[in-house]
Design a protein around this motif. Structure first.
Motif, short mmCIF file in Angstrom:
data_model
loop_
_atom_site.label_atom_id
_atom_site.label_comp_id
_atom_site.label_asym_id
_atom_site.label_seq_id
_atom_site.Cartn_x
_atom_site.Cartn_y
_atom_site.Cartn_z
N GLY A 126 38.31 31.74 53.68
CA GLY A 126 37.28 32.01 52.69
C GLY A 126 36.21 30.93 52.70
O GLY A 126 35.02 31.24 52.72
N VAL A 127 36.64 29.69 52.69
CA VAL A 127 35.68 28.59 52.76
C VAL A 127 34.91 28.66 54.07
O VAL A 127 33.69 28.47 54.10
CB VAL A 127 36.39 27.23 52.64
N GLN A 130 32.21 31.23 53.95
CA GLN A 130 31.06 30.82 53.13
C GLN A 130 30.23 29.76 53.83
O GLN A 130 29.00 29.80 53.78
CB GLN A 130 31.55 30.32 51.77
N ALA A 133 28.16 31.46 56.27
CA ALA A 133 27.03 32.15 55.63
C ALA A 133 25.92 31.16 55.31
O ALA A 133 24.74 31.43 55.55
CB ALA A 133 27.50 32.86 54.37
N ARG A 136 24.16 30.16 58.42
CA ARG A 136 23.30 31.22 58.91
C ARG A 136 21.98 31.23 58.13
O ARG A 136 20.91 31.40 58.70
CB ARG A 136 24.00 32.57 58.76
N TRP A 156 18.17 27.19 42.31
CA TRP A 156 19.29 27.07 41.39
C TRP A 156 18.86 26.52 40.03
O TRP A 156 19.44 26.87 39.00
CB TRP A 156 20.38 26.17 41.98
N TYR A 164 23.87 30.82 31.52
CA TYR A 164 24.80 30.30 32.52
C TYR A 164 24.95 28.77 32.40
O TYR A 164 24.53 28.05 33.31
CB TYR A 164 24.32 30.65 33.92
N VAL A 167 27.06 27.24 35.43
CA VAL A 167 26.33 27.26 36.71
C VAL A 167 25.19 26.26 36.68
O VAL A 167 24.96 25.53 37.66
CB VAL A 167 25.78 28.67 37.00
N SER B 84 30.86 38.24 51.60
CA SER B 84 31.27 37.20 52.55
C SER B 84 30.07 36.77 53.39
O SER B 84 29.97 35.63 53.81
CB SER B 84 32.41 37.73 53.40
N ARG B 85 29.14 37.72 53.59
CA ARG B 85 27.91 37.39 54.32
C ARG B 85 26.90 36.66 53.44
O ARG B 85 26.22 35.76 53.89
CB ARG B 85 27.24 38.67 54.85
N ARG B 86 26.80 37.08 52.19
CA ARG B 86 25.80 36.50 51.31
C ARG B 86 26.41 36.18 49.94
O ARG B 86 26.27 36.96 49.00
CB ARG B 86 24.63 37.47 51.12
N PRO B 87 27.11 35.04 49.86
CA PRO B 87 27.61 34.64 48.54
C PRO B 87 26.41 34.20 47.69
O PRO B 87 25.28 34.27 48.14
CB PRO B 87 28.50 33.43 48.86
N TRP B 88 26.68 33.79 46.48
CA TRP B 88 25.61 33.29 45.59
C TRP B 88 24.57 34.35 45.29
O TRP B 88 23.39 34.08 45.15
CB TRP B 88 24.91 32.07 46.18
N PRO B 90 23.24 37.15 42.43
CA PRO B 90 23.25 37.14 40.96
C PRO B 90 24.58 37.60 40.36
O PRO B 90 25.09 36.99 39.43
CB PRO B 90 22.13 38.12 40.62
N LEU B 93 27.15 35.08 40.26
CA LEU B 93 26.86 34.04 39.27
C LEU B 93 27.69 34.27 38.02
O LEU B 93 28.26 33.34 37.44
CB LEU B 93 25.37 34.08 38.92
N ASP B 94 27.77 35.52 37.60
CA ASP B 94 28.56 35.86 36.42
C ASP B 94 30.03 35.50 36.63
O ASP B 94 30.69 35.00 35.72
CB ASP B 94 28.43 37.36 36.12
N TYR B 96 31.27 33.26 38.80
CA TYR B 96 31.39 31.80 38.86
C TYR B 96 31.31 31.20 37.46
O TYR B 96 32.10 30.32 37.09
CB TYR B 96 30.26 31.27 39.74
N ASN B 122 36.13 30.70 46.30
CA ASN B 122 36.33 30.82 47.75
C ASN B 122 37.59 31.59 48.08
O ASN B 122 37.61 32.38 49.01
CB ASN B 122 36.41 29.42 48.37
N LEU B 125 37.04 35.33 47.33
CA LEU B 125 36.16 35.92 48.33
C LEU B 125 36.83 35.97 49.70
O LEU B 125 36.60 36.90 50.48
CB LEU B 125 34.84 35.16 48.42
#
Lengths: 198, 198
Positions: A126-127, A130, A133, A136, A156, A164, A167, B84-88, B90, B93-94, B96, B122, B125
DNA sequence: GCCCTCTTTGGATCGCCACTCCAATCACGC
DNA sequence: GCGTGATTGGAGTGGCGATCCAAAGAGGGC
């Protein structure tokens, strides 16, 4: 080609130019492009796993094993993306096996050892995914690492602190943040949790 | 289209047919295909997060939060691949934020709370990505679930027991294996590990 | 009712991709 | 020197995301 330009840089056309050959020669040796990628990823991980430590105490050996995979994927982000797409490749078998044996040595009862090993492997992958990603995004942005991090921090900072709070607070810690260190904290959390299963 | 045929079924050509429209109409509303996918994934997760629980005790609430995301991604594997391709994004965010607050309520000191939250995210995901990968293999194989699992078990049984004793033993437990249960064991291991930080 | 402007739409078109196919070439045992 | 299977090069195919722009619609001012 993968290390310098990322996954999107490895096209078969570019590969034929690089090797000054044709498609036929390549497709004679690999089934398709994903086969090529998978084989390349196996190669990288095999190099890491061969230098595994077995004789230290289980806790430090597990940490070393995990951090070995982390460092390898950190150095070659495309490997992380590849393993997130296709886990259970031969090379990961070695990793899984190593984790399982060390958990045995660590005193984890047989009944929960498989779940514990699966959990640890999933966490590491998982890490890795990320990190891949993030890498990339970095190579895709065209900018260098510094300005990229500045842009990210700016984004951010715009998170609504009222909605939030957590966050938002996390962003203030972004400067002193180190992916590798946070990964190790995570490994320690799981190891601490696994200890309670003994 | 994503749910029924997976990611590869969602082509812009097929979408224009489905909506009986042209490319222009679609590209007027989304920037590109990845934007379309990301928005769709956000939509799915937003639905899950809105039914979040806050008032139970932190331990069960964290479990519920994690398992909610797990179930959503289990039902829509393409969401797992996307995150997994695009964490973070919106929507995450909820997630997290929810994890962070609950860790606070759970008594995790501020110093390690961010690392702990990152670790859990992590892990979730990571499992999600692997589940998505498995689902992709299943839908891509063309066979039904039963024969697919039989084929997989057959493959695993061929692992050399001398070289990989642990992996070989793991295959014998494959029958009684349940992804969701193993995921929950992982969450519990994490929670047990977190408890030592209090 | 008419015109002007901005938004929205349809679809021809482009460039790139993985992959196929097959004639040509090579390596090597006999 | 011959024959056969392995290997190679590259033209060709079909499908993809994305672009572009003329046309159609929506709505406001007069």
């Amino acid at each position: 080609m993968l290390d310098s330009g990322g996954e999107k840089a490895l096209t078969l056309r570019a590969l034929t130019v690089r090797l000054s050959t044709g498609y036929g020669a390549i497709y004679h040796h690999v089934a398709d492009k994903s086969d090529l990628l998978a084989t390349a990823a196996d190669e990288v991980i095999a190099g890491v796993m061969s230098g595994a430590v077995d004789d230290a105490d289980p806790r430090t050996a597990l940490r070393a094993l995990a951090v070995g995979l982390f460092d390898a994927i950190d150095a070659h982000p495309w490997v992380g993306a590849e393993f997130s797409r296709r886990p259970w490749r031969p090379a990961l078998l070695d990793f899984y096996e190593g984790v399982g044996r060390l958990l045995d040595a660590f005193g984890v009862p047989e009944k929960v050892r498989f779940d514990a090993a699966g959990t640890l492997v999933n966490y590491v992958l998982g890490v890795a995914a990320q990190n891949a990603a993030n890498a990339r995004l970095l190579t895709g942005s065209g900018t260098d690492r510094k300005t990229f991090l500045e842009n990210a921090a700016e984004q951010w900072a715009q998170v609504d602190p009222g909605r939030y709070p957590f966050v938002h607070a996390a962003t203030t810690h972004l400067g002193e943040h180190d992916d590798r260190e946070q990964f190790l904290v995570g490994v320690d959390i799981f190891l601490a949790g696994i200890s309670t299963l003994r």
